[in-house]
Enzyme design. Structure first.
Site, PDB file in Angstrom:
ATOM      1  N   LYS A 138      58.701 -35.355   1.061  1.00  0.00           N
ATOM      2  CA  LYS A 138      57.539 -35.698   1.886  1.00  0.00           C
ATOM      3  C   LYS A 138      57.987 -36.200   3.256  1.00  0.00           C
ATOM      4  CE  LYS A 138      55.398 -39.610   1.061  1.00  0.00           C
ATOM      5  NZ  LYS A 138      55.570 -40.410   2.322  1.00  0.00           N
ATOM      6  N   ASP A 156      51.449 -36.640   0.821  1.00  0.00           N
ATOM      7  CA  ASP A 156      51.311 -38.068   0.545  1.00  0.00           C
ATOM      8  C   ASP A 156      50.132 -38.288  -0.394  1.00  0.00           C
ATOM      9  OD1 ASP A 156      49.009 -37.874   2.058  1.00  0.00           O
ATOM     10  OD2 ASP A 156      49.628 -39.289   3.594  1.00  0.00           O
TER      11      ASP A 156
END
Length: 217
Positions: A138, A156
């Site tokens: 991420k 996220d």
């Protein structure tokens, strides 16, 4: 997939598209920075944003930017003190990660390494994950998007919860940072963006703003 909700999201995009695209355009030239100032600041931001708010990460990034000229000569404790004064979470750990990244970057140019690997964005992301502490899939995707490398999903909690809400996935997986899991979720997110006629970056900022009320990097 929930058609009514998809249409609602598209309507929101029509209202926010100018601001969203302005933010995306602000990322485009950062790889051209010969001093690597923008790249180092964005790497720090990605490290600071993990498990924290965008506002807190931006405070930390601004603090790093202000002392950039002497940053490479600062040790872990000095960087941590700067982050603490800026109100960042986990300032000791994040300070160590940033200090270790800077030490590693004494041996090569991150900008040049990124440019060399641009033809394979997934491999480029793997390189970042493998070489910089505090950077998972991420965070690597976030960093790359913020320096103008597009097409990778920043998965996220807000994006994942939106994917559940839209019926794209049944639930948020527990081990999101496992490579195979991340790639499978990313594939579904990219397909969702394509169905809506949006880029990955446009959909990311749209869904994020839908949960937070703000359009932020």
């Amino acid at each position: 997939m929930k058609s009514a909700l998809l249409e609602e999201i598209l309507n929101q995009y029509r209202l926010k598209c100018e601001e969203i695209n302005s933010v995306i355009n602000s990322f485009r030239d950062k790889l051209q920075d010969e001093t690597e100032y923008s790249i180092i600041c964005e790497l720090a931001y990605a490290i600071l944003a993990a498990g924290s708010s965008a506002v807190s990460a931006q405070r930390g990034e601004c603090a790093i930017a202000k002392i950039y000229e002497k940053l490479h000569n600062m040790d872990e404790q000095e960087i941590s003190a700067v982050l603490k004064a800026a109100g960042c979470r986990f300032y000791n750990v994040r300070g160590r990660y940033i200090a270790e990244a800077l030490h590693k970057l004494r041996t090569f140019s991150l900008r040049d390494e990124i440019k060399r690997r641009l033809k394979n964005k997934e491999a480029l992301r793997d390189f970042l994950v493998e070489n910089f502490k505090g950077i998972g899939y991420k965070e690597a995707s976030h960093f790359l998007r913020n320096i103008g490398v597009f097409g990778l999903a920043i998965l996220d909690k807000h994006i994942l919860n939106s994917m559940v809400e839209l019926g794209v996935i049944d639930k948020v997986p527990e081990r999101i940072n496992k490579r195979s899991v991340y790639l499978e979720l990313e594939k579904k997110f990219i397909m969702l963006a394509e169905r809506l006629g949006l880029t990955v970056e446009q959909l990311d900022l749209l869904l994020w703003s839908r949960k937070n009320g703000r359009i932020m990097k």
